[in-house]
Design a protein around this motif. Structure first.
Motif, PDB file in Angstrom:
ATOM      1  N   UNK A   3       8.930   9.310  -0.247  1.00  0.00           N
ATOM      2  CA  UNK A   3       9.026   7.935   0.210  1.00  0.00           C
ATOM      3  C   UNK A   3       9.578   7.107  -0.939  1.00  0.00           C
ATOM      4  N   UNK A   4      10.454   6.165  -0.613  1.00  0.00           N
ATOM      5  CA  UNK A   4      11.033   5.305  -1.648  1.00  0.00           C
ATOM      6  C   UNK A   4      10.232   4.007  -1.714  1.00  0.00           C
ATOM      7  N   UNK A   5       9.721   3.714  -2.909  1.00  0.00           N
ATOM      8  CA  UNK A   5       8.871   2.545  -3.106  1.00  0.00           C
ATOM      9  C   UNK A   5       9.514   1.592  -4.108  1.00  0.00           C
ATOM     10  N   UNK A   6       9.493   0.284  -3.829  1.00  0.00           N
ATOM     11  CA  UNK A   6      10.036  -0.678  -4.790  1.00  0.00           C
ATOM     12  C   UNK A   6       9.045  -0.932  -5.919  1.00  0.00           C
ATOM     13  N   UNK A   7       9.566  -1.032  -7.145  1.00  0.00           N
ATOM     14  CA  UNK A   7       8.692  -1.350  -8.266  1.00  0.00           C
ATOM     15  C   UNK A   7       8.773  -2.841  -8.571  1.00  0.00           C
ATOM     16  N   UNK A 346       0.858 -11.098  -0.591  1.00  0.00           N
ATOM     17  CA  UNK A 346       1.233 -10.232  -1.707  1.00  0.00           C
ATOM     18  C   UNK A 346       2.650  -9.700  -1.496  1.00  0.00           C
ATOM     19  N   UNK A 347       3.326  -9.431  -2.590  1.00  0.00           N
ATOM     20  CA  UNK A 347       4.711  -8.954  -2.533  1.00  0.00           C
ATOM     21  C   UNK A 347       4.780  -7.505  -2.082  1.00  0.00           C
ATOM     22  N   UNK A 348       5.964  -7.099  -1.635  1.00  0.00           N
ATOM     23  CA  UNK A 348       6.146  -5.701  -1.249  1.00  0.00           C
ATOM     24  C   UNK A 348       5.915  -4.749  -2.422  1.00  0.00           C
ATOM     25  N   UNK A 349       6.414  -5.026  -3.633  1.00  0.00           N
ATOM     26  CA  UNK A 349       6.098  -4.117  -4.755  1.00  0.00           C
ATOM     27  C   UNK A 349       4.590  -3.986  -4.999  1.00  0.00           C
ATOM     28  N   UNK A 376       7.014   2.321   7.821  1.00  0.00           N
ATOM     29  CA  UNK A 376       7.249   1.262   8.811  1.00  0.00           C
ATOM     30  C   UNK A 376       7.255  -0.107   8.136  1.00  0.00           C
ATOM     31  N   UNK A 377       6.288  -0.331   7.253  1.00  0.00           N
ATOM     32  CA  UNK A 377       6.233  -1.603   6.530  1.00  0.00           C
ATOM     33  C   UNK A 377       7.476  -1.781   5.656  1.00  0.00           C
ATOM     34  N   UNK A 383      13.943  -1.574   3.579  1.00  0.00           N
ATOM     35  CA  UNK A 383      13.977  -0.365   2.785  1.00  0.00           C
ATOM     36  C   UNK A 383      14.125   0.820   3.729  1.00  0.00           C
ATOM     37  N   UNK A 384      15.220   1.539   3.644  1.00  0.00           N
ATOM     38  CA  UNK A 384      15.420   2.705   4.509  1.00  0.00           C
ATOM     39  C   UNK A 384      14.740   3.910   3.908  1.00  0.00           C
ATOM     40  N   UNK A 385      14.278   4.793   4.782  1.00  0.00           N
ATOM     41  CA  UNK A 385      13.603   5.997   4.297  1.00  0.00           C
ATOM     42  C   UNK A 385      14.608   7.091   3.953  1.00  0.00           C
TER      43      UNK A 385
END
Length: 385
Positions: A3-7, A346-349, A376-377, A383-385
């Protein structure tokens, strides 16, 4: 699967979720060596047509089911506290209904429950007699429900009081009125800025003396104190000065592991918002402590502190957003919506890091479901998977 997560810097990085589900944990019997309450969140009704600033719409079935989850692990439920968004989306009418329903559910389930008593029916400036009357109304409702009262810090009292003597008068009056021992709650301004200078002073040493005098005047009416100042040293110093028979319930969501473990002079019990998402692990850790294995207790609970410090980072009062996110990811509710729209606080990161830390702890009973929900969030944010 990945899964790709934003920092925090806005960059995407790869996280590989764990695939093993949360191990089955014992759920039989009460915890013995410590009294432990989890302050529980409320589940919003996502289909209700609510307006900004209007009354909260609560999904009562999901809200009560989550309390049964906490009781099943041997934890007590601290109801209608700040974790339930008191003063941040849940008004007194909603809190009163929550108290009635949860207390009835506790009787049916044989679970322990303590409920917040405040003054949040006062929506504007109030006099000290009005503050006392508001506290009395809520105290009566909690006692009639059969729950243990938690006398919460009051924004209205903080506005109306002119000095320590006003706090001594109001709390002394309430303790005389109370039918049985209550829990006194000192909530610091990091949780609610409107409570700055509580007990009549911005100097915490001076405030502590007033707090201790309230207890010393009626120790028979004080079961314990909940301290939420995020200062372990101050809590230990206060704990050592409590009268015999008065417990310290840590509300320190940064330093709870060491405070519950204790030292040669004693230990803290617990009343914690962070035990909402940590309930299975927290209960398992205390059961290890019940056997006298302090080292094993710390080995289980210490790794959770990084997640707790992340959820409760400033502005601390918005920790509820991360708590509800984790409840959704863990399958305790079907959506990530909150009363008052607080899911946007709260922010997405920040949310992504909460997911990553919880996944690393093995908190999700179904890791694949948690991953799918997190994706999904992320997709909602582009953010594409």
């Amino acid at each position: 699967m990945t899964i790709r997560l934003p920092d925090a810097g806005g960059r995407l990085r790869i996280h590989e979720p764990r695939t093993d589900p949360l191990a089955a944990l014992p759920t039989d019997g009460l915890l013995l060596s410590r009294t432990v309450f989890a302050a529980a969140h409320v589940v919003a009704d996502p289909y209700a047509d609510v307006s900004p600033g209007g009354p909260a719409a609560v999904d009562w079935d999901a809200t009560l089911a989550f309390r049964r989850h906490l009781w099943s692990h041997g934890l007590g439920v601290a109801e209608a506290m700040d974790t339930a968004q008191r003063g941040m989306g849940l008004d007194w009418a909603g809190a009163a209904e929550l108290i009635r329903r949860s207390a009835a559910e506790a009787r049916a389930a044989g679970g322990r429950i303590a409920c917040g008593v405040g003054t949040d029916q006062l929506t504007g400036p109030a006099t000290l007699p009005e503050v006392r009357a508001a506290y009395e109304e809520q105290l009566a409702l909690v006692e009639e429900s059969g729950a243990q009262p938690v006398l919460m810090a009051s924004r209205a009292l903080a506005r109306a009081a002119t000095g320590p003597e006003d706090y001594l008068d109001v709390y002394g009056h309430l303790l005389r009125q109370a039918a049985g021992p209550v829990i006194l709650h000192w909530l610091g301004p990091m949780f609610d800025p409107a409570l700055a200078g509580y007990w009549g002073s911005g100097d915490l040493d001076a405030a502590t003396e007033v707090f201790l005098k309230v207890i010393a005047d009626r120790p028979d009416k004080v079961d314990g104190v909940k301290v939420s100042l995020l200062d372990a040293g101050r809590e230990v110093a206060l704990r050592r000065r409590l009268p015999d028979g008065v417990r310290c319930y840590t509300g320190d969501d940064f330093n709870y592991a060491e405070l519950i473990a204790g030292d040669e002079s004693g230990f803290s019990h617990a009343l914690l918002g962070v035990f909402d998402p940590l309930a299975p692990l927290a209960a398992r850790a205390v059961r290890v402590l019940d056997s006298g294995d302090t080292k094993g207790f710390r080995e289980l609970l210490d790794p959770t502190v990084e997640l707790a410090r992340h959820l409760f980072q400033p502005p601390t009062r918005f920790y509820k957003t991360g708590v509800v996110l984790l409840a959704w990811l863990a399958g305790h509710q079907d959506h990530f919506a909150m009363v008052g729209g607080l899911q946007s606080a709260r922010s997405l990161p920040h949310l992504a890091r909460a997911y990553e830390l919880a996944d690393g702890l093995g908190l999700f009973p179904d890791p694949l479901r948690a991953e799918a929900r997190m994706k999904t969030l992320l997709a909602l944010y582009g953010v594409s998977s």
